[in-house]
Design a protein around this motif. Structure first.
Motif, PDB file in Angstrom:
ATOM      1  N   THR A   8     -25.840  35.376  29.918  1.00  0.00           N
ATOM      2  CA  THR A   8     -25.656  34.012  29.402  1.00  0.00           C
ATOM      3  C   THR A   8     -24.393  33.929  28.557  1.00  0.00           C
ATOM      4  OG1 THR A   8     -28.027  33.608  29.442  1.00  0.00           O
ATOM      5  CG2 THR A   8     -26.725  32.185  28.029  1.00  0.00           C
ATOM      6  N   SER A   9     -24.111  34.982  27.796  1.00  0.00           N
ATOM      7  CA  SER A   9     -22.909  35.014  26.969  1.00  0.00           C
ATOM      8  C   SER A   9     -21.634  34.925  27.799  1.00  0.00           C
ATOM      9  CB  SER A   9     -22.885  36.293  26.130  1.00  0.00           C
ATOM     10  OG  SER A   9     -21.679  36.408  25.435  1.00  0.00           O
ATOM     11  N   LEU A  10     -21.663  35.490  29.009  1.00  0.00           N
ATOM     12  CA  LEU A  10     -20.485  35.410  29.880  1.00  0.00           C
ATOM     13  C   LEU A  10     -20.104  33.958  30.139  1.00  0.00           C
ATOM     14  CD1 LEU A  10     -21.265  38.169  32.538  1.00  0.00           C
ATOM     15  CD2 LEU A  10     -19.592  38.281  30.682  1.00  0.00           C
ATOM     16  N   VAL A  11     -21.108  33.114  30.276  1.00  0.00           N
ATOM     17  CA  VAL A  11     -20.875  31.698  30.580  1.00  0.00           C
ATOM     18  C   VAL A  11     -20.614  30.909  29.294  1.00  0.00           C
ATOM     19  CG1 VAL A  11     -21.852  29.607  31.624  1.00  0.00           C
ATOM     20  CG2 VAL A  11     -22.308  31.844  32.646  1.00  0.00           C
ATOM     21  N   LYS A  12     -21.517  31.033  28.341  1.00  0.00           N
ATOM     22  CA  LYS A  12     -21.469  30.187  27.142  1.00  0.00           C
ATOM     23  C   LYS A  12     -20.388  30.599  26.145  1.00  0.00           C
ATOM     24  CE  LYS A  12     -25.547  28.068  26.097  1.00  0.00           C
ATOM     25  NZ  LYS A  12     -26.810  28.000  25.365  1.00  0.00           N
ATOM     26  N   ASP A  13     -20.215  31.905  25.934  1.00  0.00           N
ATOM     27  CA  ASP A  13     -19.284  32.368  24.906  1.00  0.00           C
ATOM     28  C   ASP A  13     -17.922  32.774  25.458  1.00  0.00           C
ATOM     29  OD1 ASP A  13     -21.364  32.071  23.020  1.00  0.00           O
ATOM     30  OD2 ASP A  13     -22.111  34.075  23.488  1.00  0.00           O
ATOM     31  N   GLN A  14     -17.907  33.286  26.689  1.00  0.00           N
ATOM     32  CA  GLN A  14     -16.659  33.780  27.261  1.00  0.00           C
ATOM     33  C   GLN A  14     -16.094  32.849  28.328  1.00  0.00           C
ATOM     34  OE1 GLN A  14     -16.907  38.002  28.234  1.00  0.00           O
ATOM     35  NE2 GLN A  14     -18.584  38.216  26.771  1.00  0.00           N
ATOM     36  N   ASN A  15     -16.788  31.751  28.570  1.00  0.00           N
ATOM     37  CA  ASN A  15     -16.315  30.688  29.466  1.00  0.00           C
ATOM     38  C   ASN A  15     -16.042  31.126  30.900  1.00  0.00           C
ATOM     39  OD1 ASN A  15     -16.394  28.726  27.358  1.00  0.00           O
ATOM     40  ND2 ASN A  15     -14.515  29.652  26.567  1.00  0.00           N
ATOM     41  N   HIS A  16     -16.799  32.078  31.386  1.00  0.00           N
ATOM     42  CA  HIS A  16     -16.694  32.437  32.806  1.00  0.00           C
ATOM     43  C   HIS A  16     -17.487  31.411  33.602  1.00  0.00           C
ATOM     44  CE1 HIS A  16     -14.681  36.285  32.376  1.00  0.00           C
ATOM     45  NE2 HIS A  16     -15.529  36.614  31.412  1.00  0.00           N
ATOM     46  N   THR A  17     -16.859  30.802  34.582  1.00  0.00           N
ATOM     47  CA  THR A  17     -17.561  29.802  35.395  1.00  0.00           C
ATOM     48  C   THR A  17     -17.772  30.271  36.832  1.00  0.00           C
ATOM     49  OG1 THR A  17     -15.470  28.699  35.909  1.00  0.00           O
ATOM     50  CG2 THR A  17     -16.739  27.842  34.031  1.00  0.00           C
ATOM     51  N   LYS A  18     -17.170  31.369  37.193  1.00  0.00           N
ATOM     52  CA  LYS A  18     -17.391  31.962  38.516  1.00  0.00           C
ATOM     53  C   LYS A  18     -17.926  33.373  38.296  1.00  0.00           C
ATOM     54  CE  LYS A  18     -13.743  29.413  40.884  1.00  0.00           C
ATOM     55  NZ  LYS A  18     -12.473  29.540  41.625  1.00  0.00           N
ATOM     56  N   LEU A  19     -19.193  33.569  38.643  1.00  0.00           N
ATOM     57  CA  LEU A  19     -19.827  34.869  38.443  1.00  0.00           C
ATOM     58  C   LEU A  19     -20.295  35.450  39.769  1.00  0.00           C
ATOM     59  CD1 LEU A  19     -22.204  34.213  35.391  1.00  0.00           C
ATOM     60  CD2 LEU A  19     -19.974  35.295  35.359  1.00  0.00           C
ATOM     61  N   LEU A  20     -20.028  36.722  39.951  1.00  0.00           N
ATOM     62  CA  LEU A  20     -20.542  37.471  41.085  1.00  0.00           C
ATOM     63  C   LEU A  20     -21.369  38.622  40.521  1.00  0.00           C
ATOM     64  CD1 LEU A  20     -20.871  38.396  43.975  1.00  0.00           C
ATOM     65  CD2 LEU A  20     -18.584  39.416  43.863  1.00  0.00           C
ATOM     66  N   LEU A  21     -22.678  38.565  40.729  1.00  0.00           N
ATOM     67  CA  LEU A  21     -23.567  39.622  40.256  1.00  0.00           C
ATOM     68  C   LEU A  21     -23.783  40.618  41.377  1.00  0.00           C
ATOM     69  CD1 LEU A  21     -26.318  37.506  38.442  1.00  0.00           C
ATOM     70  CD2 LEU A  21     -24.120  38.312  37.558  1.00  0.00           C
ATOM     71  N   ASN A  22     -23.379  41.871  41.142  1.00  0.00           N
ATOM     72  CA  ASN A  22     -23.531  42.916  42.153  1.00  0.00           C
ATOM     73  C   ASN A  22     -24.710  43.798  41.758  1.00  0.00           C
ATOM     74  OD1 ASN A  22     -23.327  45.070  43.923  1.00  0.00           O
ATOM     75  ND2 ASN A  22     -21.101  44.897  44.028  1.00  0.00           N
TER      76      ASN A  22
END
Length: 121
Positions: free
Chosen positions: A42-56
């Motif tokens: 969640t921090s990747l999106v909310k705090d670090q502003n990543h909007t494109k995520l690929l979960l491997n």
């Protein structure tokens, strides 16, 4: 809000996509581990502003239903940020888990990183 320490994820930026590998999380079912991983994602999106995520998930063998709930929460956060979430690297057991729980219809699932990365462009 401070960014939580990342202990369970390895994040690599590939052409604007945050590619996430899970580190030392082969069996994601212990509740404190699941909560930590969920907070880091969640921090990747909310705090670090990543909007494109690929979960491997290539290093993950098992997910609990609580971890699936964390992924559903992450999906909502990514959609709020008008982003995209892709999943790859599911082994046979995880693929069955996603199918049985009907999560295969919620997520864009790809066989490998290359195919998933193409899905962003």
């Amino acid at each position: 809000m401070s960014v939580p320490e990342v202990k369970h994820l390895r994040v690599t930026n590939i052409d604007g996509v945050a590619m996430v590998d899970f580190v030392g999380s082969e069996l994601m079912y212990a509740s404190d581990l699941v909560q930590d991983v969920g907070a880091e994602l969640t921090s990747l999106v909310k705090d670090q502003n990543h909007t494109k995520l690929l979960l491997n998930f290539r290093n993950v063998q098992y997910l609990s239903s609580m971890m699936l709930a964390q992924l559903a929460h992450l999906d909502r956060e990514v959609k709020k940020a008008k982003g995209q979430l892709r999943i790859c690297g599911l082994g046979p057991v995880l693929r069955d888990t996603f199918r049985i729980s009907h999560f295969e219809s919620l997520f864009a699932i790809y066989d490998d990183e290359a195919a998933a990365l193409k899905g962003f462009h």
